[in-house]
Structure formats: C-alpha cells, structure tokens
Design a protein around this motif. Structure first.
Motif, PDB file in Angstrom:
ATOM      1  N   ALA A   1      67.914  37.149  78.505  1.00 50.21           N
ATOM      2  CA  ALA A   1      68.314  38.246  77.626  1.00 50.21           C
ATOM      3  C   ALA A   1      69.055  37.717  76.394  1.00 50.21           C
ATOM      4  CB  ALA A   1      69.178  39.255  78.372  1.00 50.21           C
ATOM      5  N   ALA A   2      69.913  36.713  76.605  1.00 52.58           N
ATOM      6  CA  ALA A   2      70.630  36.119  75.476  1.00 52.58           C
ATOM      7  C   ALA A   2      69.660  35.459  74.516  1.00 52.58           C
ATOM      8  CB  ALA A   2      71.656  35.110  75.972  1.00 52.58           C
ATOM      9  N   TYR A   3      68.648  34.805  75.068  1.00 48.66           N
ATOM     10  CA  TYR A   3      67.629  34.182  74.205  1.00 48.66           C
ATOM     11  C   TYR A   3      66.932  35.232  73.347  1.00 48.66           C
ATOM     12  CZ  TYR A   3      63.116  32.385  72.759  1.00 48.66           C
ATOM     13  OH  TYR A   3      62.013  32.067  72.009  1.00 48.66           O
ATOM     14  N   LEU A   4      66.490  36.319  73.960  1.00 47.77           N
ATOM     15  CA  LEU A   4      65.809  37.367  73.210  1.00 47.77           C
ATOM     16  C   LEU A   4      66.716  37.934  72.115  1.00 47.77           C
ATOM     17  CD1 LEU A   4      63.948  39.482  75.917  1.00 47.77           C
ATOM     18  CD2 LEU A   4      62.940  37.901  74.272  1.00 47.77           C
ATOM     19  N   TYR A   5      67.958  38.187  72.481  1.00 44.80           N
ATOM     20  CA  TYR A   5      68.886  38.781  71.525  1.00 44.80           C
ATOM     21  C   TYR A   5      69.079  37.880  70.306  1.00 44.80           C
ATOM     22  CZ  TYR A   5      72.982  40.774  69.368  1.00 44.80           C
ATOM     23  OH  TYR A   5      73.843  41.312  68.449  1.00 44.80           O
TER      24      TYR A   5
ATOM     25  N   GLU B   1      81.730  30.008  72.796  1.00 44.77           N
ATOM     26  CA  GLU B   1      81.549  30.110  74.238  1.00 44.77           C
ATOM     27  C   GLU B   1      80.274  29.436  74.734  1.00 44.77           C
ATOM     28  OE1 GLU B   1      81.596  34.343  74.690  1.00 44.77           O
ATOM     29  OE2 GLU B   1      79.447  34.576  74.235  1.00 44.77           O
ATOM     30  N   ALA B   2      79.405  29.027  73.820  1.00 40.51           N
ATOM     31  CA  ALA B   2      78.142  28.390  74.209  1.00 40.51           C
ATOM     32  C   ALA B   2      77.776  27.333  73.171  1.00 40.51           C
ATOM     33  CB  ALA B   2      77.020  29.422  74.304  1.00 40.51           C
ATOM     34  N   ALA B   3      77.176  26.248  73.643  1.00 38.60           N
ATOM     35  CA  ALA B   3      76.791  25.157  72.742  1.00 38.60           C
ATOM     36  C   ALA B   3      75.658  25.568  71.816  1.00 38.60           C
ATOM     37  CB  ALA B   3      76.395  23.925  73.545  1.00 38.60           C
ATOM     38  N   CYS B   4      74.760  26.399  72.324  1.00 36.42           N
ATOM     39  CA  CYS B   4      73.627  26.903  71.544  1.00 36.42           C
ATOM     40  C   CYS B   4      73.617  28.417  71.647  1.00 36.42           C
ATOM     41  CB  CYS B   4      72.320  26.310  72.063  1.00 36.42           C
ATOM     42  SG  CYS B   4      72.194  24.514  71.867  1.00 36.42           S
ATOM     43  N   LEU B   5      72.856  29.065  70.823  1.00 38.63           N
ATOM     44  CA  LEU B   5      72.946  30.516  70.752  1.00 38.63           C
ATOM     45  C   LEU B   5      72.475  31.208  72.020  1.00 38.63           C
ATOM     46  CD1 LEU B   5      71.933  30.966  67.043  1.00 38.63           C
ATOM     47  CD2 LEU B   5      74.150  31.494  68.058  1.00 38.63           C
TER      48      LEU B   5
ATOM     49  N   VAL C   1      78.828  35.518  65.259  1.00 43.66           N
ATOM     50  CA  VAL C   1      78.176  34.226  65.516  1.00 43.66           C
ATOM     51  C   VAL C   1      79.228  33.182  65.877  1.00 43.66           C
ATOM     52  CG1 VAL C   1      76.743  32.395  64.544  1.00 43.66           C
ATOM     53  CG2 VAL C   1      76.266  34.783  63.965  1.00 43.66           C
ATOM     54  N   GLU C   2      80.327  33.177  65.151  1.00 42.24           N
ATOM     55  CA  GLU C   2      81.419  32.240  65.422  1.00 42.24           C
ATOM     56  C   GLU C   2      81.926  32.382  66.855  1.00 42.24           C
ATOM     57  OE1 GLU C   2      84.764  29.567  64.704  1.00 42.24           O
ATOM     58  OE2 GLU C   2      82.767  29.805  63.834  1.00 42.24           O
ATOM     59  N   ALA C   3      82.101  33.615  67.304  1.00 42.66           N
ATOM     60  CA  ALA C   3      82.574  33.846  68.671  1.00 42.66           C
ATOM     61  C   ALA C   3      81.557  33.352  69.701  1.00 42.66           C
ATOM     62  CB  ALA C   3      82.859  35.334  68.876  1.00 42.66           C
ATOM     63  N   ARG C   4      80.295  33.604  69.429  1.00 41.69           N
ATOM     64  CA  ARG C   4      79.249  33.149  70.362  1.00 41.69           C
ATOM     65  C   ARG C   4      79.255  31.636  70.487  1.00 41.69           C
ATOM     66  NH1 ARG C   4      76.686  33.535  74.979  1.00 41.69           N
ATOM     67  NH2 ARG C   4      74.544  32.723  74.938  1.00 41.69           N
TER      68      ARG C   4
ATOM     69  N   GLU D   1      71.074  25.684  76.494  1.00 44.12           N
ATOM     70  CA  GLU D   1      69.858  25.016  76.033  1.00 44.12           C
ATOM     71  C   GLU D   1      69.556  25.316  74.563  1.00 44.12           C
ATOM     72  OE1 GLU D   1      66.375  25.393  78.511  1.00 44.12           O
ATOM     73  OE2 GLU D   1      67.609  25.960  80.235  1.00 44.12           O
ATOM     74  N   PHE D   2      69.110  24.288  73.851  1.00 45.84           N
ATOM     75  CA  PHE D   2      68.572  24.468  72.506  1.00 45.84           C
ATOM     76  C   PHE D   2      67.237  25.190  72.621  1.00 45.84           C
ATOM     77  CE2 PHE D   2      65.686  23.054  69.179  1.00 45.84           C
ATOM     78  CZ  PHE D   2      66.420  23.320  68.033  1.00 45.84           C
ATOM     79  N   THR D   3      67.063  26.254  71.843  1.00 42.32           N
ATOM     80  CA  THR D   3      65.838  27.050  71.913  1.00 42.32           C
ATOM     81  C   THR D   3      65.385  27.457  70.520  1.00 42.32           C
ATOM     82  OG1 THR D   3      66.949  29.206  72.018  1.00 42.32           O
ATOM     83  CG2 THR D   3      66.611  28.044  74.127  1.00 42.32           C
ATOM     84  N   ALA D   4      64.299  28.199  70.498  1.00 44.16           N
ATOM     85  CA  ALA D   4      63.794  28.735  69.229  1.00 44.16           C
ATOM     86  C   ALA D   4      64.772  29.705  68.592  1.00 44.16           C
ATOM     87  CB  ALA D   4      62.452  29.416  69.449  1.00 44.16           C
ATOM     88  N   ALA D   5      65.711  30.248  69.354  1.00 47.91           N
ATOM     89  CA  ALA D   5      66.736  31.109  68.759  1.00 47.91           C
ATOM     90  C   ALA D   5      67.566  30.323  67.749  1.00 47.91           C
ATOM     91  CB  ALA D   5      67.632  31.695  69.849  1.00 47.91           C
ATOM     92  N   ASP D   6      67.824  29.065  68.040  1.00 51.92           N
ATOM     93  CA  ASP D   6      68.554  28.216  67.096  1.00 51.92           C
ATOM     94  C   ASP D   6      67.708  27.925  65.867  1.00 51.92           C
ATOM     95  OD1 ASP D   6      70.994  27.626  68.802  1.00 51.92           O
ATOM     96  OD2 ASP D   6      69.396  26.932  70.126  1.00 51.92           O
ATOM     97  N   ILE D   7      66.442  27.658  66.081  1.00 48.23           N
ATOM     98  CA  ILE D   7      65.539  27.382  64.955  1.00 48.23           C
ATOM     99  C   ILE D   7      65.457  28.587  64.026  1.00 48.23           C
ATOM    100  CG2 ILE D   7      63.114  26.979  64.350  1.00 48.23           C
ATOM    101  CD1 ILE D   7      62.963  25.123  66.775  1.00 48.23           C
TER     102      ILE D   7
END
Length: 213
Positions: free
Chosen positions: A92-96, A147-151, A141-144, A155-161
């Motif tokens: 769900a976090a990835y989708l968001y 609490e997490a290394a990637c969005l 975004v700063e708060a996220r 894991e690094f995902t396409a959300a970061d890209i």
C-alpha cells in the motif's frame, strides 16, 4: 529495442533511470527545449499531440505519461522488479508514494512555478495558499523519509524513481531551499550514490550536475 524520447531537464529522466536500474536495453533520442519558450520542440509535437516527453516506442507502440511508461517497462521488460506486489507488507505504501509524485508533489511545484511566472505579489492570497500547500507537501515527504530509507519502506522501488525528479531537476525551474528538510537532502545524497542514477543522468542530461543538495 525500446526507444526513449527524452526532453532535456524533464520528467523523462525517470525512464532512462528506470532502464538503467533494470538493465533494459534502450535507444535514447534527446531533444532540447526551445531557447525562448523553454517548451518542447516541434519534433516532439510531430510524435504525439501533446508534444511532451517522455515518450517510448516499443514494437510499434507509442506510449506517453511517465507513470504509465514506468509500469509498462517494469511489467513488459523488467520481470516485475522495482515494484511491490500485493503480498508485500509495504504494498500500500508503494502504491501511495508511486502516485504521490504526479498526484501531489509535482502539481504543487507546478502551481508555484505558474504563480512566479504570472508575477503575483508574494502577499497575494492565491500565491500564499499555493506556497503553503507546497510547504505541507514537502514536510510530509520529509516526515516519511525520517521513518523510512526509501519512500515505499526499506526497499528502493519505482516510487523513488517517480519522485526524485521533482526534488532535484525540477528545482532548475522552481528554486527551493532544502535547508529545512534534512531527511530529503540525505535521501537525495543516497540516490546520487546509485550507479544507475549516475549513468542515467550522464546519458540523459550530460550538461547538468544533478541537484542533490
């Protein structure tokens, strides 16, 4: 082979970066912005009615919209890598966060850019409202990233890209002081250490030093 139509200093850097991360072969065609309007050149308008980038060609298909292209490449060429499936705890976090870039962050920056170009006074109520909205989005975004290394999570995902363009290259058009956002700045430094990101930026925009501070 996949063909990427990339406009300099534009969201299409996402597609080049994605292909570098996935190891997907591609042909890159670069376009320069009009020196007066800073908009896309006529050559892109000949390919697609909106005249924008990114565009990709793949076996007779012409596809626009960066989010759609990212999903297409991941599924069609990337064996599903860099996205999280429904069984993953961070799905769900990835989708968001995948959709947050074009749904909130980029529009908030775009509206402020338009306010600047319209010449509205700093105290104008519309400009003040847009500035407040952008500050709330960046603080979120700063708060996220506190609490997490990637969005999406660990894991690094396409959300970061999808997101990094807005936090970096977009600042060529809308300068932002990231001083109040140490987590965002640390995140961009981590991104800048990724070999695939470095390769992508060197190929897509060799004239640009990525804005990662």
């Amino acid at each position: 082979m996949l063909k990427i139509h990339h406009l300099g200093h534009a969201q299409s850097e996402r597609i080049v970066w994605l292909c570098e991360e996935l190891g997907v072969p591609y042909e890159l065609r670069r376009y320069q912005r009009d020196s007066v309007t800073n908009l896309s050149p006529p050559e892109l308008k000949e390919l697609h009615p909106l005249g924008a980038a990114p565009l990709v060609e793949d076996d007779g298909l012409l596809l626009a919209e960066s989010a759609a292209i990212v999903e297409y490449i991941i599924v069609k060429h990337g064996e599903g890598r860099l996205r999280l499936g429904p069984d993953h705890p961070d799905y769900a976090a990835y989708l968001y966060w995948f959709h947050f870039a074009n749904g909130n962050l980029q529009p908030a920056m775009g509206r402020m850019l338009w306010m600047n170009q319209a010449g509205l006074a700093p105290e104008h109520p519309v400009r003040a409202a847009m500035r407040g909205r952008l500050e709330r989005v960046l603080s979120f975004v700063e708060a996220r990233l506190g609490e997490a290394a990637c969005l999406a999570g660990r894991e690094f995902t396409a959300a970061d890209i999808m997101t990094v363009f807005s936090l970096s290259t977009m600042r060529l058009f809308l300068p932002l002081d990231l001083g109040p956002y140490p987590n965002i700045r640390a995140y961009l430094q981590r991104i800048g250490e990724r070999p695939a990101y470095r390769r992508a930026m060197a190929k897509s925009d060799p004239d640009l030093t990525p804005l990662l501070t």
